[in-house]
Design an enzyme around this catalytic site. Structure first.
Site, PDB file in Angstrom:
ATOM      1  N   TRP A  26      93.068  80.158  52.281  1.00 14.26           N
ATOM      2  CA  TRP A  26      91.907  81.049  52.101  1.00 14.26           C
ATOM      3  C   TRP A  26      90.585  80.276  52.170  1.00 14.26           C
ATOM      4  CZ3 TRP A  26      95.984  81.442  48.405  1.00 14.26           C
ATOM      5  CH2 TRP A  26      95.958  80.445  47.439  1.00 14.26           C
ATOM      6  N   GLU A  39      92.496  84.447  42.595  1.00 11.76           N
ATOM      7  CA  GLU A  39      92.169  83.643  41.410  1.00 11.76           C
ATOM      8  C   GLU A  39      92.998  84.087  40.200  1.00 11.76           C
ATOM      9  OE1 GLU A  39      90.587  80.898  41.243  1.00 11.76           O
ATOM     10  OE2 GLU A  39      89.998  80.965  43.346  1.00 11.76           O
ATOM     11  N   GLN A  44      98.353  79.919  36.254  1.00 12.06           N
ATOM     12  CA  GLN A  44      99.747  79.610  35.880  1.00 12.06           C
ATOM     13  C   GLN A  44     100.707  79.625  37.064  1.00 12.06           C
ATOM     14  OE1 GLN A  44      99.954  79.114  32.582  1.00 12.06           O
ATOM     15  NE2 GLN A  44      98.179  80.229  31.858  1.00 12.06           N
ATOM     16  N   LEU A  82     106.061  86.995  39.071  1.00 16.59           N
ATOM     17  CA  LEU A  82     104.922  86.094  38.870  1.00 16.59           C
ATOM     18  C   LEU A  82     104.701  85.763  37.397  1.00 16.59           C
ATOM     19  CD1 LEU A  82     101.978  87.224  41.221  1.00 16.59           C
ATOM     20  CD2 LEU A  82     103.065  84.991  41.144  1.00 16.59           C
ATOM     21  N   CYS A 201      91.393  56.072  42.276  1.00 18.53           N
ATOM     22  CA  CYS A 201      90.001  55.699  42.003  1.00 18.53           C
ATOM     23  C   CYS A 201      89.388  54.847  43.112  1.00 18.53           C
ATOM     24  CB  CYS A 201      89.914  54.952  40.675  1.00 18.53           C
ATOM     25  SG  CYS A 201      90.423  55.984  39.287  1.00 18.53           S
ATOM     26  N   CYS A 204      88.050  56.993  45.687  1.00 18.26           N
ATOM     27  CA  CYS A 204      87.322  58.169  45.183  1.00 18.26           C
ATOM     28  C   CYS A 204      85.857  58.137  45.650  1.00 18.26           C
ATOM     29  CB  CYS A 204      87.388  58.191  43.657  1.00 18.26           C
ATOM     30  SG  CYS A 204      86.412  59.531  42.950  1.00 18.26           S
ATOM     31  N   CYS A 210      81.326  57.654  37.918  1.00 19.76           N
ATOM     32  CA  CYS A 210      82.396  57.959  36.956  1.00 19.76           C
ATOM     33  C   CYS A 210      82.398  56.970  35.791  1.00 19.76           C
ATOM     34  CB  CYS A 210      83.741  57.921  37.688  1.00 19.76           C
ATOM     35  SG  CYS A 210      85.131  58.226  36.587  1.00 19.76           S
TER      36      CYS A 210
HETATM   37 FE1  SF4 Z   1      88.956  57.788  39.367  1.00 22.85          FE
HETATM   38 FE2  SF4 Z   1      86.772  58.706  38.249  1.00 22.85          FE
HETATM   39 FE3  SF4 Z   1      87.249  59.243  40.793  1.00 22.85          FE
HETATM   40 FE4  SF4 Z   1      88.699  60.375  38.901  1.00 22.85          FE
HETATM   41  S1  SF4 Z   1      86.528  60.681  39.247  1.00 22.85           S
HETATM   42  S2  SF4 Z   1      89.496  59.452  40.755  1.00 22.85           S
HETATM   43  S3  SF4 Z   1      88.819  58.763  37.388  1.00 22.85           S
HETATM   44  S4  SF4 Z   1      86.884  57.246  39.905  1.00 22.85           S
END
Ligand code: SF4
Length: 362
Positions: A26, A39, A44, A82, A201, A204, A210
């Protein structure tokens, strides 16, 4: 994050989303009714499980008006399997309110959406941002974990103050331009990169923003919920036959699976010996639920299943009406031929027992 950092965060996130966001069926969908339905179904439930239900549901109730005019049993029948059936009942109630109070259209403001049955803060934000491009914040499982880590929030996110912190953070993040796409990007990042265990991470796109990553606290954030203790229970389901029909009763408003039809079902007090037919308990349970006196005949199946924190062993019995006992109908009790079970909404285990009876597996 200050204003400048928020801007950089958004840019990095959206760039990542354009290249690596999930390819959900979607993606880009903006029809408010479809957004609302999916949504609610996704609460669940997994994406893969939702897809066939969504299409079947829309085929039967193509508009909000059609849903508002439908019988509750027909809506529950489409929802069968469901779980969390109050979602289906609330959908229908909300559709009726949308028709009477909003001219058949979902309102665009999250504050109005939240007034509808079954629409909580997250769902309101999702509909407002995905369908109407309103800058509405969202917090659900994936974004809750992501926000906790971005903020380095080590307290319990489920407390009132924890929730307040996360919702305020979400509201600061969401942009006025393309908020729906931004919210989807946050959810996708949480689902695929900032995963519960072993988040990615190093790759990321927002690691520089973060706190958990910067402080080397990723493994301890977010604080996990205490696991609910599992309780084992034994229940009986009794299929009662009379003149080629079987008794079904509609479950009451305060019962689990309210509004669904079922065989008389109740906890067994003395379940220890599975080889013994608990005649008195079965007679008493059926009498309490339907007013009928029965003669229990045999156990035909044992089904194990779980409902929330209960691990249930369901012993399925067949019984006949006691001699001289006429079958009668009442508002919540009816007699049904096995080939008509399919017209009634049943629980998953009720359906298993019904299929057995339909196929003559006694
Ligand atoms: Fe890692 Fe932070 Fe990125 Fe999450 S938001 S993957 S904890 S670096």
């Amino acid at each position: 994050m200050d204003g400048r950092e928020v801007t950089t965060f958004r840019r990095r996130l959206l760039r990542w989303y354009a290249q690596a966001g999930r390819d959900l069926p979607w993606k880009g969908e903006q029809d408010p009714y479809r957004v609302w339905l999916r949504e609610i179904m996704l609460q669940q439930t997994t994406v893969a499980a939702v897809l066939p239900y969504l299409e079947r549901f829309l085929a039967q109730f193509p508009t909000i008006k059609a849903l508002a005019n439908a019988d509750e049993a027909a809506v529950l029948r489409q929802w069968e399997g469901l779980g969390y059936y109050s979602r289906a009942r609330n959908l229908r109630k909300a559709a009726q309110k949308i028709v009477t109070s909003y001219g058949g259209q979902l309102p665009p403001a999250a504050s109005e959406l939240e007034k509808l049955p079954g629409i909580g803060r997250y769902t309101a934000g999702a509909i407002a941002s995905f369908a109407y491009d309103q800058p509405a914040a969202i917090v659900e499982a994936n974004t809750e974990r992501l926000y906790c880590r971005l903020l380095g929030f080590g307290d319990d996110p489920r407390t009132t103050s924890g929730r307040k912190t996360l919702w305020e953070f979400a509201a600061r993040l969401v942009p006025k331009i393309q908020p729906g796409q931004f919210n989807q990007a946050l959810m996708d990042l949480g689902a695929t990169v900032c995963t519960p265990r072993q988040p990615h991470c190093e790759s990321c796109p927002v690691k520089l923003h973060c706190q958990a990553f910067q402080q080397n606290r990723v493994a301890e954030i977010p604080q996990l919920a205490r696991k609910a203790e599992i309780t084992e229970v034994v229940e009986a389901a009794v299929a009662i036959r009379c003149e080629g029909k079987w008794l079904l009763r509609q479950r009451g408003a305060k019962e689990r699976w309210a509004g669904m039809w079922d065989f008389p079902r109740f906890p067994l007090e003395h379940p220890a010996d599975a080889t013994v037919l608990p005649v008195n308990s079965l007679r008493e349970g059926v009498m309490t639920q339907t007013g009928h006196d029965i003669v229990p005949l045999l156990q035909i199946a044992e089904i194990r299943h779980s409902v929330t924190r209960y691990k249930i062993t369901l012993r399925c019995f067949v019984a006949e009406l006691a001699v001289g006992q006429p079958p009668w109908e009442q508002a919540d009790v009816t007699w049904v031929e096995a080939n008509r079970f399919s017209t009634y909404p049943l629980s998953v285990t009720g359906r298993k027992l019904a299929d057995r009876l339909k196929n003559g597996l006694l």
